[in-house]
Each structure stands twice: as structure tokens, then as C-alpha cells.
Design a protein around this motif. Structure first.
Motif, PDB file in Angstrom:
ATOM      1  N   GLU A  54       0.842  -1.199   0.000  1.00  0.00           N
ATOM      2  CA  GLU A  54       0.000   0.000   0.000  1.00  0.00           C
ATOM      3  C   GLU A  54       0.875   1.246   0.000  1.00  0.00           C
ATOM      4  OE1 GLU A  54      -3.668  -0.562   2.270  1.00  0.00           O
ATOM      5  OE2 GLU A  54      -3.236   1.461   3.047  1.00  0.00           O
ATOM      6  N   LYS A  55       1.944   1.206   0.802  1.00  0.00           N
ATOM      7  CA  LYS A  55       2.897   2.331   0.825  1.00  0.00           C
ATOM      8  C   LYS A  55       4.293   1.750   0.717  1.00  0.00           C
ATOM      9  CE  LYS A  55       0.122   5.130   3.911  1.00  0.00           C
ATOM     10  NZ  LYS A  55      -0.267   4.896   5.294  1.00  0.00           N
ATOM     11  N   ILE A  56       5.138   2.396  -0.066  1.00  0.00           N
ATOM     12  CA  ILE A  56       6.492   1.868  -0.260  1.00  0.00           C
ATOM     13  C   ILE A  56       7.446   2.522   0.744  1.00  0.00           C
ATOM     14  CG2 ILE A  56       8.352   1.528  -1.950  1.00  0.00           C
ATOM     15  CD1 ILE A  56       5.746   0.170  -2.804  1.00  0.00           C
ATOM     16  N   CYS A  57       8.143   1.688   1.509  1.00  0.00           N
ATOM     17  CA  CYS A  57       9.095   2.195   2.510  1.00  0.00           C
ATOM     18  C   CYS A  57      10.382   2.637   1.801  1.00  0.00           C
ATOM     19  CB  CYS A  57       9.426   1.107   3.527  1.00  0.00           C
ATOM     20  SG  CYS A  57       7.983   0.230   4.129  1.00  0.00           S
ATOM     21  N   TYR A  58      11.027   3.682   2.346  1.00  0.00           N
ATOM     22  CA  TYR A  58      12.223   4.223   1.683  1.00  0.00           C
ATOM     23  C   TYR A  58      13.371   3.208   1.615  1.00  0.00           C
ATOM     24  CZ  TYR A  58      10.018   8.704   3.040  1.00  0.00           C
ATOM     25  OH  TYR A  58       9.153   9.739   3.253  1.00  0.00           O
ATOM     26  N   TYR A  59      13.439   2.318   2.609  1.00  0.00           N
ATOM     27  CA  TYR A  59      14.599   1.427   2.693  1.00  0.00           C
ATOM     28  C   TYR A  59      14.463   0.167   1.860  1.00  0.00           C
ATOM     29  CZ  TYR A  59      11.536  -1.175   5.822  1.00  0.00           C
ATOM     30  OH  TYR A  59      10.476  -1.884   6.330  1.00  0.00           O
ATOM     31  N   CYS A  60      13.264  -0.059   1.297  1.00  0.00           N
ATOM     32  CA  CYS A  60      12.940  -1.372   0.754  1.00  0.00           C
ATOM     33  C   CYS A  60      13.699  -1.724  -0.531  1.00  0.00           C
ATOM     34  CB  CYS A  60      11.446  -1.443   0.487  1.00  0.00           C
ATOM     35  SG  CYS A  60      10.975  -3.018  -0.215  1.00  0.00           S
ATOM     36  N   GLY A  61      14.342  -2.870  -0.511  1.00  0.00           N
ATOM     37  CA  GLY A  61      15.051  -3.343  -1.701  1.00  0.00           C
ATOM     38  C   GLY A  61      14.281  -4.420  -2.440  1.00  0.00           C
ATOM     39  N   CYS A  62      13.015  -4.655  -2.053  1.00  0.00           N
ATOM     40  CA  CYS A  62      12.231  -5.739  -2.682  1.00  0.00           C
ATOM     41  C   CYS A  62      11.667  -5.286  -4.024  1.00  0.00           C
ATOM     42  CB  CYS A  62      11.046  -6.125  -1.808  1.00  0.00           C
ATOM     43  SG  CYS A  62      11.514  -6.759  -0.219  1.00  0.00           S
ATOM     44  N   ASN A  63      11.299  -6.279  -4.818  1.00  0.00           N
ATOM     45  CA  ASN A  63      10.596  -6.005  -6.060  1.00  0.00           C
ATOM     46  C   ASN A  63       9.128  -5.808  -5.695  1.00  0.00           C
ATOM     47  OD1 ASN A  63       9.411  -6.138  -8.665  1.00  0.00           O
ATOM     48  ND2 ASN A  63       9.232  -8.369  -8.486  1.00  0.00           N
ATOM     49  N   THR A  64       8.734  -4.557  -5.472  1.00  0.00           N
ATOM     50  CA  THR A  64       7.343  -4.306  -5.102  1.00  0.00           C
ATOM     51  C   THR A  64       6.888  -2.965  -5.660  1.00  0.00           C
ATOM     52  OG1 THR A  64       5.784  -4.400  -3.260  1.00  0.00           O
ATOM     53  CG2 THR A  64       7.842  -3.220  -2.826  1.00  0.00           C
ATOM     54  N   GLY A  65       5.589  -2.850  -5.913  1.00  0.00           N
ATOM     55  CA  GLY A  65       5.045  -1.608  -6.461  1.00  0.00           C
ATOM     56  C   GLY A  65       3.793  -1.222  -5.689  1.00  0.00           C
ATOM     57  N   GLY A 104       6.133 -11.131  -0.238  1.00  0.00           N
ATOM     58  CA  GLY A 104       6.118 -10.034  -1.208  1.00  0.00           C
ATOM     59  C   GLY A 104       7.307  -9.107  -1.019  1.00  0.00           C
ATOM     60  N   GLY A 105       7.014  -7.840  -1.205  1.00  0.00           N
ATOM     61  CA  GLY A 105       5.764  -7.102  -1.093  1.00  0.00           C
ATOM     62  C   GLY A 105       4.997  -7.429   0.193  1.00  0.00           C
ATOM     63  N   SER A 106       3.734  -7.127   0.131  1.00  0.00           N
ATOM     64  CA  SER A 106       2.839  -7.391   1.266  1.00  0.00           C
ATOM     65  C   SER A 106       1.601  -8.087   0.725  1.00  0.00           C
ATOM     66  CB  SER A 106       2.409  -6.087   1.932  1.00  0.00           C
ATOM     67  OG  SER A 106       3.531  -5.333   2.310  1.00  0.00           O
ATOM     68  N   GLY A 174      10.235   6.145   6.263  1.00  0.00           N
ATOM     69  CA  GLY A 174       8.984   6.161   5.500  1.00  0.00           C
ATOM     70  C   GLY A 174       8.069   5.007   5.860  1.00  0.00           C
ATOM     71  N   ARG A 175       8.061   4.664   7.143  1.00  0.00           N
ATOM     72  CA  ARG A 175       7.194   3.566   7.564  1.00  0.00           C
ATOM     73  C   ARG A 175       6.613   3.911   8.940  1.00  0.00           C
ATOM     74  NH1 ARG A 175       7.652  -2.667   6.470  1.00  0.00           N
ATOM     75  NH2 ARG A 175       5.712  -3.197   7.486  1.00  0.00           N
ATOM     76  N   GLU A 176       5.561   4.691   8.937  1.00  0.00           N
ATOM     77  CA  GLU A 176       4.998   5.143  10.209  1.00  0.00           C
ATOM     78  C   GLU A 176       3.867   4.225  10.623  1.00  0.00           C
ATOM     79  OE1 GLU A 176       4.959   9.514  10.786  1.00  0.00           O
ATOM     80  OE2 GLU A 176       5.615   9.557   8.699  1.00  0.00           O
TER      81      GLU A 176
HETATM   82  S1  SF4 Z   1       7.892  -5.030   0.976  1.00  0.00           S
HETATM   83 FE1  SF4 Z   1       7.856  -4.460   3.129  1.00  0.00          FE
HETATM   84  S2  SF4 Z   1       9.596  -3.061   3.320  1.00  0.00           S
HETATM   85 FE2  SF4 Z   1       9.115  -3.198   1.155  1.00  0.00          FE
HETATM   86  S3  SF4 Z   1       7.747  -1.485   0.725  1.00  0.00           S
HETATM   87 FE3  SF4 Z   1       6.501  -3.275   1.168  1.00  0.00          FE
HETATM   88  S4  SF4 Z   1       6.057  -3.116   3.360  1.00  0.00           S
HETATM   89 FE4  SF4 Z   1       7.793  -1.772   2.954  1.00  0.00          FE
END
Ligand code: SF4
Length: 436
Positions: A54-65, A104-106, A174-176
Motif C-alpha cells: 500500500e505504501k512503499i518504505c524508503y529502505y525497501c530493496g524488494c521487487n514491489t510496487g 512479497g511485497g505485502s 517512510g514507515r509510520e
Molecule cells: S515489501 Fe515491506 S519493506 Fe518493502 S515497501 Fe513493502 S512493506 Fe515496505
């Protein structure tokens, strides 16, 4: 109890969720993944990748959108359903699906009805034999309805991205997510039947102090997480552009990171948790702790696991499948993944055929990381003896005949010691994070 030797932590090393690692993958011959699935006749584990949040965290290195782009989510899920059908049509009658993981992702970024449609498709297509269901969840998009779904689907294991309870660190990454949000998520999951609840925590975050970490660890203990994974934040903005949102000057230095890793280890092991490998912890009743005590802990693409299966089939874009002789990664590009899947084709065109030597070295790496001890063949021993000396000389590891043991104080160096057995490392070193 841990001594800091920066020179032994200077070289970036992989996390070894597989050996060879994904960085060593290359093009695969056509038909290999289909053949491997068709030969998977024992216990099988499935992993379903949902690359949306739903929201992308600044630190995230995953393949997610972002999950807000509904058309993208819907076409992806259609491709996932098609891939499930294709994989199921290849699996032999004798296969038994014993574990199903959503990651995921989530996974809770999709609509509850979309999630239940996937659960129903799994029941319809696969030979499920009392499988264990697990899911990764983002507390920010968790609802009471998801608590009910967890119950309906029979999910007993869940992992929440908590990272830190400190509001100023949450803001900087970026994850409140206020503590009340975590607490209500726990209530929903526990009443939905989750018996093994994992918290992911992080150290090395911007503005994070030892006091902040102590507070997060204390919250974790009080809230009764059955498992805790403690990861060091890896700041690599050249590879993960969204990390430029994180102020580099606010990050703790290497020695402070080391102290935080030691602090987390001391707190958790001093408060009833058992250490699992180099960065996980579990309460004694948890299956992960039992597997550690029984010497059956394993490493797979999800990290440390008590899953004994040799076959893990990854479904979804970027998902990786592991077979004894093959590692294969699905297409990373969402558009190409969807197009191939729609044609009823599997998209895993990258990976590696594991040679006998890969399996030998992989076995040693897994044994060192999971059990802290490995038996070495004369050839491997001769190969590493000299490079092992800096670790043995400092008492971080011990060689008795052909048995290599990592000492308790050697835990922060375990990945570095394991990397000595990695014959691919010289070429791809720069892509990895620091060991602490
Ligand atoms: S996968 Fe986890 S860390 Fe990455 S943007 Fe989604 S919630 Fe944040």
C-alpha cells in the motif's frame, strides 16, 4: 561477548538463502524448470509472490510496487492464477504440498477477496496434504477482515514488518506505524489462529540509538513475538534508488551497528529466546527453535526455516524455485512475466544447474549457518585452511580434524566464514551487504 574486528567484516558477503546465490544465476536452457517440477515427487513447498504494497518504505530493496494501481494488480493476479494451473498440471501424482507461503511485497496489499481466490485456487489445483500456511503482513494495511481471512485460510504462521517502535526512526524510513497499530494487528492475528508470530526488526536505521533499539526489543518481548528476525539496514542507494530518501549522515557507523547487533543478541537470548543461526531468535516452544535444537534447521529463499522439503516452487514474478539440482528464477519484469504466464508458459529462464561441487559447498555453507558446524572434505579443508586462519587465530572458529566449528563469539562472522567456501565470490562481491 562479541569482539569487533572491522577487517573481518569489511568484505560484503551474501546472506546465503541459496548456494549458489541469485547473483550467480545465468540463462537457463529451455525446459529445465518444467522437468524439475515433473520430477518433484515427494514433499513440496510453494511460495507465492505478491509484489505490491500500500505504501512503499524508503529502505525497501524488494521487487514491489504500489497496490493503488488496480489494473496492474488485477492483471498480475490473473497471471499468478494461470501460473498456478500450469505448475499444478506438471506436478506428478506422488507430490504432496506440505507448505504454502505468501510473501512479497505485502500479500495483504491485495483485496481480501483476491487473496481468498488464490487460496481457493491452491485447494482446487494442488495435492494439499495438511499444509502449513504462512504469510508476510504489513500492519499498516492489516484490518479485522484480514484477521478473519487468516482464520478461514488456516494460516498459523505470520510475519510482520515491525522494524522499529521508535517514531522518529519510522518517520526517517517512510514507515509510520504507531504501537497501537501493531497491538491491534497482533490481536487480530492471534484470534485468527496464528500460533507462530514473527517480528522483523532492524538496526542501523537513521537516527536510531541503542536506547531506541532497547525499547523496540522490550516491546517485542512484552508483545510476545514467537520469533524475531533482526536485520541490519543495508544502505545501497546506487542499487536501490528509493534509499536516497534516507539521510546518509543519520546512519549509525559500522562499530555502532556491530554494537546494536550484539545488543539485540544479548537482550533476546537473555529474555527467553533461543538464537537461530546468525540473525533469528525464537521462543523455545516455536518450531524454529525445535528445529535448531534437533539439528534440522535449514536455509531457503525465505531465510532460516524448519521446512525439511528439498523442493520449493516459487510462483510469481521474480520468485525463485529450488530443487536439489536446479535453482531457477521467474521473470523479473512484470509485463514479460504476465505475457508468458498468459500463454501457459513458465517464465523461469534464469538460474543455475547445481553441480556436485555446488551441492557439496552449499551443504557446508548451510551447515555452518544453521548448525554452526560442518564436516569438511580434505579438498575443501586444503582450499580454505589459509583463509580461515584470521578467524581461528582470533578464536572465532575452531578446526578439530576435519570439523569446523563457529565459536559463540564468532556468530557475527558466520557469513564471512561461510563465504570462504563460496567459489563464485571473487567475481560478484560488490553486490552484497556488510555482514553486520
Ligand atoms: S515489501 Fe515491506 S519493506 Fe518493502 S515497501 Fe513493502 S512493506 Fe515496505
Amino acid at each position: 561477548m562479541w569482539n569487533y574486528y572491522p577487517e573481518l567484516l569489511a568484505t560484503p558477503v551474501p546472506r546465503y538463502t541459496s548456494y549458489p546465490t541469485a547473483a550467480d544465476f545465468g540463462p537457463l536452457e529451455e525446459g529445465l524448470i518444467e522437468r524439475a517440477i515433473a520430477e518433484a515427487d515427494g514433499d513440496v513447498s510453494l511460495y507465492l509472490h505478491i509484489p505490491f504494497c500500500e505504501k512503499i518504505c524508503y529502505y525497501c530493496g524488494c521487487n514491489t510496487g504500489a497496490s493503488g494501481k488496480r489494473a496492474r494488480v488485477e492483471t498480475y493476479l490473473a497471471a499468478l492464477h494461470q501460473e498456478l494451473a500450469t505448475v499444478a498440471s506438471l506436478l506428478p501424482q506422488a507430490a504432496r504440498v506440505r507448505r504454502i507461503a505468501f510473501g512479497g511485497g505485502s500479500p495483504n496489499a491485495i483485496e481480501p477477496r483476491e487473496f481468498m481466490a488464490l487460496v481457493e485456487a491452491l485447494h482446487a489445483h494442488f495435492p494439499l496434504v495438511a499444509p502449513e500456511w504462512s504469510i508476510e503482513l504489513d500492519p499498516r494495511s492489516l484490518t479485522a477482515e484480514w484477521g478473519h481471512l487468516v482464520c478461514e485460510a488456516g494460516i498459523t504462521r505470520a510475519s510482520m514488518g515491525v522494524q522499529t517502535f521508535a517514531a522518529h526512526c519510522q518517520k526517517a524510513i517512510g514507515r509510520e506505524q504507531p504501537t497501537s497499530m501493531i497491538c491491534r494487528s497482533i490481536d487480530w492475528l492471534r484470534s485468527g489462529g496464528v500460533t507462530s508470530l514473527n517480528f522483523d526488526l532492524m538496526y542501523g536505521l537513521p537516527h536510531q540509538t541503542a536506547v531506541d533499539l532497547a525499547d523496540s526489543l522490550e516491546h517485542t518481548r512484552m508483545l510476545g513475538a514467537d520469533r524475531v528476525a533482526v536485520f541490519g539496514y543495508a544502505h545501497v542507494p546506487h542499487m536501490v534508488p528509493r534509499q536516497t530518501m534516507i539521510p546518509e549522515e543519520a546512519l549509525p557507523g559500522a562499530e555502532a551497528r556491530f554494537a546494536m547487533a550484539a545488543q539485540a543478541h544479548a537482550f533476546l537470548t537473555g529474555n527467553g529466546y533461543e538464537a537461530i543461526g546468525f540473525d533469528h531468535f525464537a521462543l523455545p516452544h516455536d518450531a524454529m527453535a525445535r528445529a535448531t535444537r534437533e539439528g534440522t534447521l535449514r536455509r531457503n529463499f525465505q531465510g532460516f526455516t524448519d521446512d525439511p522439503s528439498e523442493v520449493l516452487i516459487g510462483i510469481g514474478a521474480t520468485a525463485i524455485s529450488g530443487f536439489p539440482g536446479l535453482l531457477a528464477q521467474n521473470e523479473k519484469h512484470n509485463g514479460r512475466y504476465r505475457a508468458l504466464s498468459a500463454e501457459g508458459r513458465l517464465s523461469a529462464s534464469h538460474g543455475i544447474v547445481r553441480s556436485a561441487e555446488d551441492r557439496l559447498r552449499g551443504g557446508v555453507i548451510e551447515a555452518l549457518l544453521c548448525r554452526g558446524e560442518a564436516q569438511l572434505s580434505p579438498c575443501l579443508l586444503a582450499d580454505v585452511r589459509e583463509r580461515l586462519a584470521p578467524f581461528t587465530a582470533r578464536g572465532l572458529a575452531r578446526l578439530d580434524g576435519n570439523t569446523l566449528t563457529i565459536a559463540p563469539g564468532g556468530l557475527p562472522y558466520a557469513r564471512g566464514i561461510a563465504a570462504l567456501f563460496d567459489s563464485y565470490r571473487a567475481v560478484t562481491q560488490r553486490r552484497f551487504s556488510s555482514a553486520i
